[in-house]
Design an enzyme around this catalytic site. Structure first.
Site, short mmCIF file in Angstrom:
data_model
loop_
_atom_site.label_atom_id
_atom_site.label_comp_id
_atom_site.label_asym_id
_atom_site.label_seq_id
_atom_site.Cartn_x
_atom_site.Cartn_y
_atom_site.Cartn_z
N THR A 1 -75.72 57.74 16.60
CA THR A 1 -75.62 57.53 15.15
C THR A 1 -75.53 56.04 14.82
O THR A 1 -75.89 55.63 13.72
CB THR A 1 -74.41 58.26 14.56
OG1 THR A 1 -73.24 57.88 15.30
CG2 THR A 1 -74.60 59.77 14.63
N ARG B 1 -77.09 49.42 20.48
CA ARG B 1 -76.42 48.12 20.50
C ARG B 1 -76.08 47.79 21.95
O ARG B 1 -75.53 48.62 22.67
CB ARG B 1 -75.15 48.11 19.65
CG ARG B 1 -74.66 46.69 19.36
CD ARG B 1 -73.46 46.66 18.44
NE ARG B 1 -73.75 47.06 17.08
CZ ARG B 1 -72.92 46.92 16.06
NH1 ARG B 1 -71.72 46.38 16.27
NH2 ARG B 1 -73.24 47.29 14.85
N SER C 1 -74.22 42.89 14.04
CA SER C 1 -73.08 42.67 13.16
C SER C 1 -72.19 41.54 13.67
O SER C 1 -72.62 40.40 13.72
CB SER C 1 -72.30 43.97 12.99
OG SER C 1 -71.34 43.85 11.98
N HIS C 2 -70.97 41.87 14.09
CA HIS C 2 -70.02 40.83 14.51
C HIS C 2 -69.81 40.82 16.03
O HIS C 2 -68.83 40.27 16.52
CB HIS C 2 -68.68 41.05 13.80
CG HIS C 2 -68.14 42.43 14.00
ND1 HIS C 2 -68.51 43.49 13.21
CD2 HIS C 2 -67.28 42.93 14.93
CE1 HIS C 2 -67.90 44.58 13.64
NE2 HIS C 2 -67.15 44.27 14.67
N ASP D 1 -68.68 38.66 7.68
CA ASP D 1 -69.06 38.61 9.08
C ASP D 1 -70.53 38.17 9.15
O ASP D 1 -71.17 37.98 8.11
CB ASP D 1 -68.80 39.95 9.76
CG ASP D 1 -69.68 41.08 9.27
OD1 ASP D 1 -70.26 40.95 8.18
OD2 ASP D 1 -69.80 42.09 9.98
N ASP E 1 -73.55 39.39 9.63
CA ASP E 1 -74.62 40.07 8.88
C ASP E 1 -74.18 40.44 7.47
O ASP E 1 -74.90 41.13 6.75
CB ASP E 1 -75.14 41.30 9.64
CG ASP E 1 -74.13 42.43 9.70
OD1 ASP E 1 -72.91 42.16 9.77
OD2 ASP E 1 -74.55 43.60 9.71
N THR F 1 -64.59 58.62 11.11
CA THR F 1 -64.73 57.17 11.19
C THR F 1 -66.17 56.73 10.98
O THR F 1 -67.09 57.33 11.52
CB THR F 1 -64.26 56.69 12.58
OG1 THR F 1 -63.00 57.28 12.86
CG2 THR F 1 -64.12 55.19 12.60
N GLU G 1 -60.63 50.69 7.32
CA GLU G 1 -59.70 49.60 7.64
C GLU G 1 -60.36 48.43 8.37
O GLU G 1 -59.85 47.32 8.36
CB GLU G 1 -58.51 50.13 8.46
CG GLU G 1 -58.86 50.79 9.78
CD GLU G 1 -59.19 49.81 10.88
OE1 GLU G 1 -58.53 48.76 10.96
OE2 GLU G 1 -60.12 50.08 11.65
#
Length: 594
Positions: free
Chosen positions: A53, A57, A156-157, A316, A318, A387, A413
């Site tokens: 999903t 990465r 991303s980060h 961050d 992106d 999540t 969060e």
């Protein structure tokens, strides 16, 4: 993807060298083969990178287990094939379409072009975001243009050596099961690159029939949408807000400048951390380019001190996440993801044009319970999801589609915030625009973020978190840790342990095994996933979730305590977090790194 278990390492090397036409990555494998480094070849070639999903990465290296030009082509051919079989064709000429974007990481541009080429060769129209973009532009553009899927090349980060392949579906949300499994199966059937798969010049040769460059058009519409979001929240008065901003070596600055322009913030009041202003895929000033990581905001806070500014805002790399810090009584305080989450929620409720009872606000299972407390007191509908924004986005759409409530906001969060009027995914630029609008409002009321947060705590109760993780050597060890926790209950003839750290357990939800002590039939309302580990526990005044990370070798814990005072809540959260690590995770027994 297809199984490599029955092949010799020499066969896998031969297969790689036959398929890969990228000189650099071919040479990597050839060199390892020449050196007879079979251990490294096993790591690179034996297991294929798994599509889920979260898309793909990984670090960028040669081999079936990593991200590289070949595995990007294979993933794209599989996704294109799945799209062709799953999207209804209303007429013979009605072909599916896809939108593709990329950030500034090493190889992101090349990966995006290879992705686009694969779709073109499959007869699928490509809307191409031809320059650097922040991640939310892909789902936004998907909805704007009516595309059937979207791909964003970003990690991303993550650290500089990583990249990723993020997939959105036709509703503008990240994919959820069973779409991920369908795509994974299609990838395994499309492993041989098509003729022309390596020739990305097709993008520049196209006349617009199969490729349309759309960055300008999508950006213009996006910022109009952001403008509409914040105009509804405008306050009287001309309060002057000053803040330091960092895009953390990422792509956020140009978008942040547009936000500042929309909000009428003076250039002298928008101070950028120059050392981190330009896109730099090596992230030279931070160990990890994640605003949540210790030390990541140090340079921004030093810049603020130099200019006499007390607010720091960050995205961050992106720009789909957002962070903030405030200097209070001479000390910098970084707002947690949960604190930002409830500040945004309070603002969304106070500025909604519809009755509060018709609004829905969402948070994930690892996020603060304060939002639920706010909903009970203020009368809005609150819903909890699994999540990740793949669930928050999809569930928000389902709630709105039912017609009883409109989902206006969601958060998690991990500094992710979704404003449904803009996009059904986390959006650090929309969050930036709303936060600056909130600053103006708070200043007009004579308060600051810290002051507003104190008001909320006094109204709804003090909620304090203690989140962290241990590093696990392998998924097998992670499974053993969780199985060991479950067995603690079996010893007492129960489905779950009776206590932890001297506190009695009153609630147990296991979304791996499929048990919820609070439902009449013991079946959880939230989806069960046997392939991942996730348990939520309730005790008097404390609730926590433990889970195995889907993208990192970590077992994470999220502890939250509610009390009548800040110190009391913080103490309880810290005590329970310590008990989780020592009594349940048992680092010494399982070889975990705390």
């Amino acid at each position: 993807m297809s199984d490599n278990s029955d092949k010799t390492i020499q066969q896998l090397v031969k297969e790689w060298l036959e398929l890969d036409q990228n000189e650099a990555t071919r040479q990597e494998i050839q060199n390892l083969s020449d050196k007879e480094d079979y251990d490294e070849l096993e790591r690179r070639l034996r297991t294929r990178i798994a599509f889920g999903t979260a898309g793909l990465r990984s670090s960028m290296q040669a081999g079936f287990a990593h991200l590289n030009p070949l595995t990007i082509i294979q993933a794209s051919q599989g996704l294109a094939s799945y799209l062709l079989t799953s999207v209804p064709q209303t007429t013979p000429s009605a072909k599916p379409s896809v939108i593709i974007g990329h950030d500034h990481r090493h190889n992101s541009s090349q990966f995006a072009k290879l992705t686009a080429t694969a779709f073109i060769l499959k007869g699928i129209k490509v809307y191409f975001l031809e320059d650097l973009v922040h991640t939310p532009l892909v789902p936004f553009g998907l909805n704007l243009l009516g595309a059937n899927a979207g791909v964003m090349i970003t990690a991303s980060h993550n650290p500089a050596k990583d990249n990723g392949y993020k997939v959105y579906w036709g509703n503008g949300c990240q994919i959820i099961p069973p779409v991920d499994a369908g795509i994974a199966a299609a990838i395994s059937e499309n492993l041989i690159p098509l003729e022309g798969a390596w020739d990305t010049t097709v993008l520049s040769k196209e006349d617009g029939h199969m490729v349309e460059k759309v960055k300008g058009r999508v950006e213009e519409a996006y910022f109009e949408k952001v403008k509409g979001l914040v105009e509804k929240m405008a306050v009287d008065g001309e309060e002057k807000v000053r803040f330091v901003y960092t895009p953390m070596h990422g792509v956020g600055l140009e978008a942040a400048k547009q936000v500042v322009k929309i909000l009428g913030v003076g250039e002298e009041d928008f101070v950028v951390v120059e050392e981190q202003a330009k896109p730099d895929p090596d992230f030279p000033t931070v160990k990890f380019p994640n605003p949540e990581e210790k030390g990541a905001l140090d340079l921004a806070m030093a810049t603020a001190d130099k200019h006499g500014i007390t607010i720091v805002l960050a995205n961050d790399p992106d720009a789909d996440r957002f962070a903030a810090a405030e200097k209070v009584e001479g000390k910098w305080q970084i707002l947690t993801g949960n604190q930002l989450g409830v500040l945004f929620a309070s603002h969304m409720i106070s500025t909604t044009s519809s009755p509060v009872s018709e609004a829905a606000l969402l948070s994930s299972a690892v996020s603060t319970q304060m939002l639920a407390a706010m909903g009970q007191m203020d009368g809005f509908h609150h819903e909890e999801t699994l999540t990740g924004f793949k669930w928050l986005g999809n569930v928000a759409q389902q709630i709105t589609a039912r017609g009883t409530h409109k989902a206006i906001y969601a958060f998690e969060e991990a500094i992710g915030y979704m404003f449904s009027d803009v996009v059904h995914d986390k959006d650090g630029i929309a969050a930036l625009s709303v936060f600056v609008t909130m600053l103006k409002k708070w200043l007009s009321e004579g308060t600051t973020p810290a002051g507003k947060l104190q008001e909320l705590y006094e109204k709804y109760g003090f909620f304090e978190s203690c989140n962290g993780y241990v590093v696990s050597p392998s998924p097998d060890i992670t499974r053993k840790v969780f199985d060991g926790i479950r067995k603690l209950g079996e010893e007492g003839g129960k489905k779950f342990p009776g206590s932890l750290g001297g506190r009695e357990i009153s609630y147990w939800r296991d979304l791996t095994e499929g048990y919820d002590s609070a439902t009449s039939d013991g079946v959880p309302v939230l989806p069960v996933d046997k392939s991942s580990q996730m348990i939520t526990v309730g005790m008097d005044g404390v609730r926590f979730t433990i889970r195995g990370s889907g993208t990192e070798p970590k077992i994470k814990y999220y502890v939250e305590a509610k009390a009548s005072g800040k110190e009391e809540a913080a103490k309880a959260a810290k005590e329970v977090a310590g008990a989780i690590v020592q009594e349940w995770f048992k680092p010494e027994v399982y070889g975990l790194i705390a």
